[in-house]
Design an enzyme around this catalytic site. Structure first.
Site, short mmCIF file in Angstrom:
data_model
loop_
_atom_site.label_atom_id
_atom_site.label_comp_id
_atom_site.label_asym_id
_atom_site.label_seq_id
_atom_site.Cartn_x
_atom_site.Cartn_y
_atom_site.Cartn_z
N CYS A 1 0.82 -1.23 0.00
CA CYS A 1 0.00 0.00 0.00
C CYS A 1 0.85 1.27 0.00
O CYS A 1 0.34 2.35 -0.29
CB CYS A 1 -0.92 0.01 1.21
SG CYS A 1 -1.96 -1.44 1.27
N HIS B 1 -3.67 6.90 2.68
CA HIS B 1 -4.05 5.60 2.12
C HIS B 1 -5.44 5.25 2.65
O HIS B 1 -5.69 5.28 3.86
CB HIS B 1 -3.01 4.56 2.55
CG HIS B 1 -3.43 3.16 2.27
ND1 HIS B 1 -3.96 2.77 1.05
CD2 HIS B 1 -3.41 2.05 3.05
CE1 HIS B 1 -4.25 1.49 1.10
NE2 HIS B 1 -3.93 1.03 2.30
N ASN C 1 -10.23 -0.42 -0.15
CA ASN C 1 -8.77 -0.30 -0.07
C ASN C 1 -8.17 -0.85 -1.37
O ASN C 1 -8.19 -2.06 -1.60
CB ASN C 1 -8.30 -1.10 1.15
CG ASN C 1 -6.78 -1.12 1.30
OD1 ASN C 1 -6.05 -0.75 0.37
ND2 ASN C 1 -6.32 -1.57 2.44
O1 UT7 Z 1 -3.86 -1.69 3.50
C1 UT7 Z 1 -3.75 -2.83 4.27
C2 UT7 Z 1 -3.74 -2.47 5.68
N1 UT7 Z 1 -4.77 -3.15 6.41
C3 UT7 Z 1 -5.72 -2.49 7.06
O2 UT7 Z 1 -5.81 -1.29 7.02
C4 UT7 Z 1 -6.66 -3.25 7.93
C5 UT7 Z 1 -6.71 -2.65 9.28
N2 UT7 Z 1 -7.72 -3.30 10.11
C6 UT7 Z 1 -9.04 -3.09 9.94
O3 UT7 Z 1 -9.47 -2.34 9.07
C7 UT7 Z 1 -9.98 -3.76 10.94
O4 UT7 Z 1 -9.19 -4.46 11.87
C8 UT7 Z 1 -10.99 -4.73 10.27
C9 UT7 Z 1 -12.04 -3.93 9.53
C10 UT7 Z 1 -10.29 -5.69 9.35
C11 UT7 Z 1 -11.72 -5.51 11.36
O5 UT7 Z 1 -12.34 -4.63 12.30
P1 UT7 Z 1 -12.11 -4.83 13.85
O6 UT7 Z 1 -12.92 -3.81 14.53
O7 UT7 Z 1 -10.63 -4.83 14.11
O8 UT7 Z 1 -12.77 -6.23 14.10
P2 UT7 Z 1 -12.12 -7.57 14.70
O9 UT7 Z 1 -11.15 -8.18 13.75
O10 UT7 Z 1 -11.64 -7.28 16.10
O11 UT7 Z 1 -13.38 -8.46 14.78
C12 UT7 Z 1 -14.50 -8.15 15.61
C13 UT7 Z 1 -15.61 -9.16 15.36
C14 UT7 Z 1 -15.11 -10.61 15.37
O12 UT7 Z 1 -16.12 -11.40 15.98
P3 UT7 Z 1 -15.94 -11.93 17.48
O13 UT7 Z 1 -14.67 -12.73 17.47
O14 UT7 Z 1 -15.84 -10.68 18.31
O15 UT7 Z 1 -17.17 -12.72 17.69
C15 UT7 Z 1 -15.01 -10.96 13.91
O16 UT7 Z 1 -15.17 -12.32 13.68
O17 UT7 Z 1 -16.17 -8.95 14.07
C16 UT7 Z 1 -16.18 -10.19 13.34
N3 UT7 Z 1 -16.04 -9.91 11.91
C17 UT7 Z 1 -17.08 -9.65 11.11
N4 UT7 Z 1 -18.40 -9.58 11.33
C18 UT7 Z 1 -19.20 -9.28 10.29
C19 UT7 Z 1 -14.90 -9.84 11.19
N5 UT7 Z 1 -15.19 -9.55 9.92
C20 UT7 Z 1 -16.52 -9.42 9.83
C21 UT7 Z 1 -17.42 -9.13 8.79
N6 UT7 Z 1 -18.73 -9.05 9.06
N7 UT7 Z 1 -16.99 -8.88 7.54
#
Ligand code: UT7
Length: 324
Positions: A112, A251, A281
């Protein structure tokens, strides 16, 4: 002598994939995606549409905007992690299709951060005698996305953005660039299979190792910290403050990351360029697509002070300060 952005262009594939479409593919919801990421839809390439196809469209628009012909280009740098082939460099395919007969061409692999890394390289080449360098960020992320993994498939989109960097003898142009990396964090975002560590095999495909794996939550925290640090470092290096900025073009990874960075820096929302709701992204393409839009919307004008900020796999992070 400064390197300036003489013209910009961008291109995204026609096909749009909405959050509602994703609801039919993985266990997710439009509400979750919008709240956690800010993304509403993204463009995805059609079968047979490759990285160079998007790149050539964006490049032609940038060359037209800059009023520079392909024959005048000294070099083409393509930032991508989704090139047409493992070999040769996709930049060479673009060189041929543009008819850039005297241009050197190679790819830049910094995920990125690729566009800002390429901008920094172009700046250095201009300062050592080149006249025109074409830099492009182009990605077909849909090809390395696991469409069964809800943690990642909601995030990415396809697209390309390009800039012609030209030598200029006035005060405007690239003021400074700041590039960083920390390979100890390489496992936060990786495509584990298909390289020399784990060559493509039936096992790799069966285990879906040819797709992006990401530790989203950990990446999120590092992103906020590094984007803030590198922005402050860049402004300090130029003896400027946050209040001097006209626009921050980061980004486009996640609206929550960008809001956190803006709030830590004390930047008001109207000074932050956001378009991730419509593109997701797009990795190396995200900053040039956003820059091109900001120029066309009149949010960047001659004399504007523009800060770019990127982070991504590697990990890498980077920034550039430009007097437009
Ligand atoms: O350019 C590359 C650089 N990468 C990035 O910028 C990514 C940076 N990270 C993020 O944008 C965020 O971490 C995400 C959007 C990927 C995830 O958001 P989060 O608030 O960090 O969620 P999490 O990974 O802590 O997950 C929270 C919950 C989990 O469920 P439990 O374990 O709490 O029951 C996940 O399983 O949300 C669940 N979850 C979803 N639920 C519905 C994860 N993905 C999804 C989804 N829909 N698509």
């Amino acid at each position: 002598m400064r390197a300036c952005i003489a013209g910009m262009g961008s291109y995204v594939p026609v096909k749009v994939l909405t959050n509602t479409d994703l609801e039919g593919m993985v266990a997710t919801s439009d509400e979750w995606i919008v709240e956690r990421t800010g993304i509403r839809e993204r463009h995805v390439a059609s079968p047979g549409e490759a990285c160079s196809d998007l790149a050539v469209q964006a490049a032609e628009r940038a060359l037209a905007a800059a009023r520079v012909s392909a024959a005048e280009l000294d070099m083409i740098l393509l930032a991508t992690c989704t090139g047409d082939y493992p070999l040769p460099a996709t930049a060479c395919l673009i060189q041929h299709r543009l008819g850039a007969a005297k241009a050197a061409a190679c790819d830049v692999s910094a995920a990125c951060c690729g566009f800002v890394y390429a901008l920094s390289l172009a700046d250095a080449y201009i300062k050592t005698g080149m006249r025109h360098v074409l830099i492009i960020g182009s990605e077909v992320m849909s090809g390395i996305t696991d469409w069964t993994d809800r943690n990642t498939c909601i995030l990415f989109g396809d697209g390309a953005g390009a800039a012609v960097i030209s030598a200029s003898d006035n005060d405007r142009g690239i003021l400074s660039t700041h590039l960083r990396s920390d390979g100890s964090l390489c496992e936060l975002i990786t495509v584990p299979g298909g390289g020399s560590r784990l060559p493509l095999s039936e096992k790799v495909v069966a285990e879906r190792m040819q797709y992006i794996k990401m530790k989203g939550n950990e990446t999120f925290k590092v992103a906020v910290r590094t984007l803030e640090e590198v922005a402050r470092e860049t402004l300090a290096a130029n003896h400027l403050g946050v209040e001097d900025l006209d626009l921050y073009v980061p980004h486009q990874a996640n609206i929550r990351i960008l809001k956190a960075v803006a709030s830590r820096l004390g930047l008001p929302p109207e000074k932050v360029m956001l378009n991730l709701d419509r593109y997701g992204n797009t990795s190396a393409a995200s900053i040039p697509i956003a820059l091109d839009e900001a120029v066309r919307q009149g949010r960047i004008k001659e004399g504007s002070l523009v800060l770019l900020g990127a982070f991504g796999a590697g990990l890498t992070w980077a920034s550039a300060l430009i007097r437009w």
